[in-house]
Design a protein around this motif. Structure first.
Motif: not given
Length: 784
Positions: A411-428
């Protein structure tokens, strides 16, 4: 009611399984006797009715059966059972060996199956008897050596105590008070010191008596014509006996290496018979070694006692089965021979156990029997149904929370490359650390379950204490608790982000979770498996300080696990940089990756597990002088070269580095596969009775081994992805890296089972069920 065959399988000593009565083979012989007799009865009935059958045949058959049973009953009651079978013992000329042989009289002389049964029974009795004699003599000899070692220890402690008392009597009041304080703090280690002597002449004469006693035990003091000549200029006693204290700590290792290099460089080795200086530290180490040796001796004696009783029960059970099938009472005469045999009639083991108990209680437990029994008979940890309950509870909680996380992430689209790159780079990276660690814990729990199911004695191999060793339910509980907490934190993190909270505050949640985990790991309170946590920390310390610590099986086993967790260590690097550099405040995830130091540390972190493992191989070669350890070290050096080439290729993508990566990775992979299959698993033996496997297999289905070989090959070549680069965007790159890291952890968990299976079979082949503890005292003339 549980069958005896299953009870025997559950209670026998795995390392001595081949020396036990082959109860299962004897059962097959009994079944053959039963089948043969049934066929003969059916044939006799058919012969008497060649002219047809009658409706009265069942009644006639029952009447014949009752008549034969009644006949056998009166025959066995009127005649002596020794007339049915007769067990004779023959003494062999060599080694005073006694062999038992059964002669069949009367009823059984014409039955081949019965003859084969008793021949096999005689073989089993002789095998059990001979094995018991061998082990009994080994333990008795070990007991005599330990008694001599203990006597030397007590005498040396008395000499050191006399020397300290003389120094106290000659010192002033201040020195006397400080010495008394020091003596009181160490009273436990020297409980055998004699009482204070009033005059110096009595003290000197007593010391001379101790020296004379030591010399009778083979300990020669330098210039021991008088008590003064016993001392050096500094007042330390010097004996012509070497005290072998293993170089298990960095200080002892450095001392041993320095001494060896000095002798080699200066070419001035110690003079023959020069002896060692005796001090309090050496005596304390020697006392610990002798105490451990007594514990292992007592454990071995207990195993031998169990061996005797289980075999006696097995003989009794199988003979009762034979009596039931043959309708005779032949077991009584054979059991008399079994009870007269050495493994039942000898009481040397029981007497030696009592002697060890009294010695240990007196000299190592301050006459406290309860304390002594904690060392000699450690209590097994009881299984708790609460552990099983919480495993189920946390498993259900994890599945529910993970489902919620997947829905919120979508729902939040955190795995969308155009929307949430920072999540995958920091929290992941932080959550990937916990996920990979939890997967490894889960696989370790599966390993513990399989090792227990297949009777692999992993506690003995790893030298774990039975009272505190982790069981598979405990491993599953730690894993599920860990993952439930991690997924719960992930859900809270997503909810707070969706609630509009500041990212700089929300992104501290993974860091807080990491700090809590570290605090729990080093927590000094006796909660949440403290012995296991401290054992883990001690093993990690030994690995990091390689090659300064002596390498045990559990040390290099854990180091092998670390070589499969390099992605986890890389994630820890990025996490530490993210929080220590304050990037979580500015939310600039590229700060660390663009730094030169960060890229250089990536090489160090990728090399470290292989370096530690290579240093362990070097240390084992230094201790054992086995060239196989140097060959094993070459495997980890090749892995380091391949890892460095792949890291360089990730930043410099050209044909030269592509060729280097390809060559180094292929060489390292072939090296690793050969070592996996031939050395670690003991497979690929072309002369084995199991084609291309090994002679002894724990798993009954051979195809599992062939599938495991194929699976290990496939997972070993997962590095191909790093040069093929099946990536589309940043999100898929991270997910693919996590998937490949998980495959390597799964490969390692799969490798663990066969590695320990091979180690267990090596122990079984050598009947090694008790650890051999090195002893401290030996004659200096035996060096060389």
């Amino acid at each position: 009611m549980v069958k005896f065959s299953k009870e025997l399988e559950a209670q026998l000593i795995p390392e001595w399984k081949e020396a036990f009565v082959n109860y299962w083979q004897l059962k097959k012989h009994v079944k053959k006797i039963k089948l043969s007799r049934t066929n003969k009865q059916i044939a006799s009935v058919e012969f008497t009715h060649d002219f047809g059958r009658s409706i009265l045949d069942p009644i006639r058959f029952i009447a014949l059966k009752v008549a034969s049973t009644t006949k056998h009953f009166f025959t066995s009651s009127n005649n002596n059972t020794d007339e049915i079978i007769q067990v004779r013992s023959k003494s062999m000329d060599s080694d005073e060996e006694v062999l038992y042989q059964t002669e069949l009289l009367q009823l059984f002389s014409e039955e081949d199956e019965v003859r084969l049964f008793f021949e096999r029974l005689d073989e089993e009795l002789n095998k059990v008897n001979q094995f018991y004699k061998t082990k009994e003599s080994e333990f008795l000899e070990r007991g005599e050596i330990l008694n001599k070692q203990l006597q030397i220890l007590l005498d040396l402690k008395q000499i050191v105590g006399d020397r300290q008392r003389r120094r106290k009597s000659n010192a002033g009041g201040l020195l006397h008070r400080s010495s008394a304080s020091f003596s009181s703090t160490n009273s436990n280690s020297f409980s055998e010191n004699p009482a204070e002597l009033n005059d110096s002449s009595t003290e000197m004469s007593q010391t001379d008596e101790v020296i004379a006693a030591l010399e009778r035990n083979g300990v020669n003091f330098m210039n021991s014509a008088s008590s003064r000549a016993m001392m050096t200029k500094k007042g330390k006693p010097k004996v012509a006996m070497r005290i072998d204290i293993p170089a298990t700590t960095p200080a002892r290792t450095i001392s041993a290496v320095t001494s060896m290099l000095w002798e080699d460089l200066v070419n001035q080795p110690k003079k023959e018979g020069s002896g060692d200086f005796i001090n309090r530290k050496k005596i304390q180490c020697a006392e610990k070694m002798i105490r451990s040796a007594f514990v292992e001796l007592y454990r071995g004696l207990g195993l031998l006692k169990t061996y005797s009783s289980l075999n006696m029960v097995a003989f009794t059970k199988i003979l009762k089965k034979f009596d039931k099938v043959s309708n005779q009472q032949a077991s009584a005469s054979y059991l008399k021979a079994v009870k007269r045999s050495h493994f039942i009639s000898s009481d040397k083991v029981v007497r030696l156990m009592d002697e060890v108990e009294s010695i240990f209680t007196k000299h190592f437990a301050n006459n406290d029997r309860k304390k002594a029994m904690k060392f000699l008979r450690p209590q097994q940890q009881k299984n708790s149904h609460m552990v099983t309950f919480f495993v189920g509870l946390f498993t259900g909680s994890f599945v529910s929370l993970f489902s919620v996380y997947i829905i919120l992430a979508h729902l939040s689209g955190i795995f969308s490359p155009s929307k949430e790159i920072a999540y995958m780079e920091t929290v992941y990276p932080v959550f990937s650390v916990f996920a990979l660690l939890s997967l490894h814990l889960f696989l370790y729990g599966c390993n513990l379950f399989m090792w227990k199911a297949t009777r692999i004695n992993y506690n003995f191999i790893f030298e774990f204490a039975p009272s505190t060793a982790l069981k598979y339910r405990d491993a599953f509980l730690i894993c599920t608790t860990f993952m439930t907490s991690v997924v719960g934190a992930m859900v809270i993190h997503l909810l707070l982000r969706a609630g509009g909270f500041s990212p700089s505050h929300v992104d501290t949640i993974p860091g807080i979770l990491l700090l809590i985990s570290i605090a729990l790991l080093v927590c000094p309170f006796d909660i949440f498996y403290r012995p296991t946590r401290y054992c883990f920390l001690r093993i990690i310390r030994n690995i990091i300080c390689s090659p300064l610590y002596k390498v045990l099986m559990v040390d290099f086993f854990m180091a092998d696990q670390l070589t499969s967790q390099i992605p986890l260590l890389r994630h820890l690097e990025s996490t530490a940089c993210y929080f220590l550099a304050g990037s979580f405040k500015t939310h600039e995830y590229a700060t660390c990756k663009n730094g030169k130091l960060y890229r250089q540390l990536a090489y160090v972190i990728s090399f470290l597990p292989y370096y530690w493992r290579a240093m362990q191989c070097a240390r084992r070669w230094f201790d054992e002088y086995d060239l196989n350890h140097l060959a094993n070290m070459g495997k980890y050096v090749s892995a380091m070269v391949a890892a460095g080439a792949r890291l360089t290729y990730a930043t410099q993508s050209n044909h030269l580095w592509f060729s280097v990566v390809l060559v180094t990775s292929v060489v390292a992979t072939i090296y690793q596969l050969y070592w996996d299959f031939v050395k670690d698993w003991g497979l690929l033996n072309p002369n084995s009775r199991n084609p291309w496997l090994r002679d002894d297999l724990i798993l009954k289905n051979k195809s599992i081994y062939y599938l495991s070989i194929a699976l290990n090959v496939v997972l070993r070549v997962a590095w191909i992805e790093s040069i093929m680069r099946f990536r589309i965007n940043s999100v898929e790159t991270h997910l693919l890296d996590f998937f490949l890291a998980s495959l390597e952890v799964i490969r390692r968990g799969h490798w663990n089972f066969y590695r320990l299976e091979n180690e267990h079979l090596n122990n079984v082949g050598k009947f090694r069920a008790v650890k051999t503890v090195p002893l401290p005292f030996r004659d200096a003339d035996s060096d060389g």
